[in-house]
Design an enzyme around this catalytic site. Structure first.
Site, short mmCIF file in Angstrom:
data_model
loop_
_atom_site.label_atom_id
_atom_site.label_comp_id
_atom_site.label_asym_id
_atom_site.label_seq_id
_atom_site.Cartn_x
_atom_site.Cartn_y
_atom_site.Cartn_z
N THR A 415 0.65 -1.29 -0.08
CA THR A 415 0.26 0.02 -0.11
C THR A 415 0.90 1.27 -0.06
OG1 THR A 415 -1.71 -1.30 1.06
CG2 THR A 415 -2.05 1.13 1.23
N THR A 433 -4.01 1.02 -2.67
CA THR A 433 -3.54 -0.14 -2.61
C THR A 433 -3.70 -1.04 -3.76
OG1 THR A 433 -3.16 -1.96 -0.94
CG2 THR A 433 -5.08 -1.35 -1.30
N GLU A 452 -6.99 -7.82 -3.86
CA GLU A 452 -7.71 -7.16 -2.76
C GLU A 452 -8.62 -8.10 -2.03
OE1 GLU A 452 -6.73 -4.36 -0.62
OE2 GLU A 452 -6.58 -3.80 -2.81
N SER A 480 -7.85 -1.87 6.25
CA SER A 480 -7.45 -1.48 7.65
C SER A 480 -6.92 0.00 7.10
CB SER A 480 -6.03 -2.10 8.08
OG SER A 480 -6.32 -3.38 8.53
N1 GLY Z 1 -4.98 -4.18 1.90
C1 GLY Z 1 -4.69 -3.49 2.65
C2 GLY Z 1 -5.92 -2.85 3.57
O1 GLY Z 1 -6.91 -2.59 2.69
O2 GLY Z 1 -5.86 -2.62 4.58
#
Ligand code: GLY
Length: 593
Positions: A415, A433, A452, A480
């Site tokens: 990210t 990300t 994702e 997150s």
């Molecule tokens: N893939 C990292 C997040 O969305 O937290």
């Protein structure tokens, strides 16, 4: 007291060392870039970071993970563009020079402070699961969760990308510059080439075997079987062409035209791990405006992205659980500070694991989770002297009766975060990300597709009880990411966010505490060594002064673990002047005027 001062001096020493290492690491990139040598301002920004000083400015500021991307954003801001315009230029370049972290094939959350109306607006550009996906997407034929990389590599993990639609939505709402011009630097760099940065080379070397599994991806990152090395002049004509299409036609071809067709084909035909993503999934993708999650903290209002992100809720819970304690007085070198922060974080992560998911699919007790009365009651658990032996989710006020099982999180750090303030008083905080480094490892038209969907819980049920963050068709996986804007008297005072998987939450909470409670300037707050606790084990940043706290934390009952904690915190404080801080653990800089 002497011990306190000594420890604090160590903290500053460690941060200066880290900053110097980062600057040493970045310099060859500039030197090797030929026609693309960085400006004097960017070189000064690198010096400031190396010396642990924030960059100061009056009118605008941009902080992001790569100097070339920051310069593209700075050009837009200098020419009178808004923070939204600059973000588009930054994201377009990041997708080229930091392809392991974010890009057109990924998703993002954007938090916007509107300088005219004083409103906070949050946009959800998160990926969606295909309509044909089922809760068993990441399970084998016996219903057992797949191994992480068996799920990641190939088509199965790819959600419909949200970034192109988010760029267009932000521009339509807040842009002033011409859309087409915003891709100029990225197209130029992709055509003429850019020098592979030390971090990109490191990430390619670490992942060479997986990158080699797909022929398109291998050709670009591991040409003739040799991983790209630092300083290589790398061109990406396919990406330049994709950007030209976006610049000329907007995001439609990406969702309903030739680009959509190529994405679907790559996903459906991925060797060994194909998936069910369809043209319909691409065509129905929409960016969603969501209610901002704002919570009070010591006279400030901390605002960020609500579900499907767990970012703002979990940061708000950590801060809300701490508010009864005088963290400012305790200071950053006191083990008691870290006992409180560590256990507050564990309590917040327990609630996150049970309750937080895409609220379009699962009722989420958003208000209950950050209700000061609930957090005050729950903070009673922190009033002992030692680490909590066990941590369970709490019972926030909730107008649904619901039986949920805790989740099964596997989240890998990757990210990128972008913070921008423009001359019109707007502020933008966006975390972006493709999930794991290099996402699904599928490359289409010069950009990587995300993985994702592995942010969903692989376990869908426990003893017949559903997990909130299970896979469902059209759902967005829990994130997150915690792009944050902190307000005081309704005006923004801090713009902050970070990469780092579920550790993002701790990085952001700690930076807010360091700036607001300990009075650190943004660069010092960003550089401060990390101590992160999510699920019980205390992660302590290896090679920094934070390691001096380990034995005292062990005495308090924590299990500790030394490791790299490669955050990428990018922050701007807004006072009489703008101050920018870029994380010395990565290659970013702050630029402003
Ligand atoms: N893939 C990292 C997040 O969305 O937290």
């Amino acid at each position: 007291m002497t011990r306190l001062v000594a420890l604090f001096a160590c903290l500053l020493w460690a941060q200066a060392t880290l900053a110097q290492e980062a600057a040493d690491a970045v310099a060859p990139e500039a030197a090797g870039a030929g026609a693309l040598v960085l400006s004097g301002a960017a070189a000064e920004a690198q010096d400031a970071k190396a010396q642990g000083r924030p960059v100061e400015a009056q009118d605008w500021m941009v902080v992001a993970a790569n100097p070339l991307a920051v310069e593209a954003g700075a050009r837009v801001l200098r020419d009178g563009g808004t923070a939204a315009d600059a973000m588009i230029a930054v994201q377009a370049v990041l997708g080229l020079v930091e392809p392991q972290s974010s890009g057109l094939g990924g998703g993002a959350f954007l938090v916007w402070y509107d300088g005219q109306t004083g409103e906070i607006i949050t946009l959800d550009g998160r990926e969606t699961a295909p309509l044909a996906a089922t809760p068993r997407l990441f399970q084998d034929e016996n219903g057992e969760p797949l191994e992480f990389f068996d799920a990641v590599i190939g088509g199965r993990s790819v959600g419909v990308p949200g970034v192109p639609a988010l760029l267009a939505e932000a521009h339509a709402r807040w842009g002033k510059a011409r859309w087409r011009g915003l891709f100029r630097e990225a197209i130029d760099l992709a055509d003429k080439g850019f020098a592979v940065s030390p971090r990109m080379a490191l990430m390619v070397a670490r992942d060479a075997e997986r990158l080699a599994l797909n022929s398109n991806t291998a050709k670009y990152f591991v040409p003739r079987g040799v991983p790209l090395v630092e300083g290589t002049l790398l061109k990406n004509p396919a990406y330049a062409n994709t950007l030209r299409i976006l610049a000329q036609e907007g995001p439609e071809p990406f969702y309903t035209g030739d680009i959509a067709r190529d994405i679907v084909e790559a996903v459906q035909n991925a060797a060994g791990n194909p998936d069910v993503l369809s043209g319909v999934d691409m065509a129905i993708y929409r960016v969603k405006e969501r209610p901002a999650v704002c919570a009070p903290y010591r006279g400030h209002n901390v605002c960020g992205m609500g579900p499907p992100s767990s970012g703002a809720l979990t940061v708000a819970q950590i801060l809300g659980l701490l508010v009864q304690n005088d963290i400012a007085q305790l200071g950053p070198s006191n083990p008691e500070t870290w006992r409180l922060i560590g256990d507050a974080s564990r309590l917040a992560f327990a609630d996150r694991g049970l309750y937080m998911a895409d609220s379009d699919f699962v009722p989420v007790p958003v208000e209950g989770l950050i209700d000061p009365a609930y957090l005050s009651r729950r903070s009673g658990l922190l009033q002992g002297d030692d680490a909590l032996p066990t941590v369970r989710p709490g019972r926030p006020e909730f107008d649904h009766s619901l039986n949920l099982a805790p989740d099964d999180p596997i989240e890998q750090p990757s990210t990128s975060h972008i913070s921008i303030v423009d001359r019109f008083g707007n502020a933008l905080s966006m975390t972006t990300t493709i999930e794991n480094a290099f996402g699904s490892r599928l490359m289409v038209r010069g950009f990587l597709l995300n993985n994702e969907l592995t942010d969903f819980s692989f376990t869908s049920h426990r003893d017949g009880v559903p997990v909130a963050n299970r896979v469902e068709p059209g759902k967005r996986p829990r994130s997150s990411m915690a792009p944050t804007i902190v307000l005081e008297n309704g005006k923004p005072v801090l713009v902050v966010g970070s990469p780092g998987g579920s550790r993002i939450i701790g990085y952001v909470a700690k930076t807010i505490i360091a700036h607001l409670d300990w009075g650190m300037d943004v660069q010092t707050a960003v550089s401060l060594p990390h101590l992160i606790n999510r699920f019980g084990v205390y992660d302590i940043e290896a090679g920094t002064s934070a390691t001096f706290l380990a034995s005292e934390l062990e005495t308090l009952g924590f299990e500790v673990n030394f490791r790299d904690l490669t955050s990428g915190i990018h922050a701007i404080s807004i006072g009489e002047r703008l101050m920018g801080g870029a994380d010395p653990r990565r290659e970013g800089i702050a630029l402003g005027e």
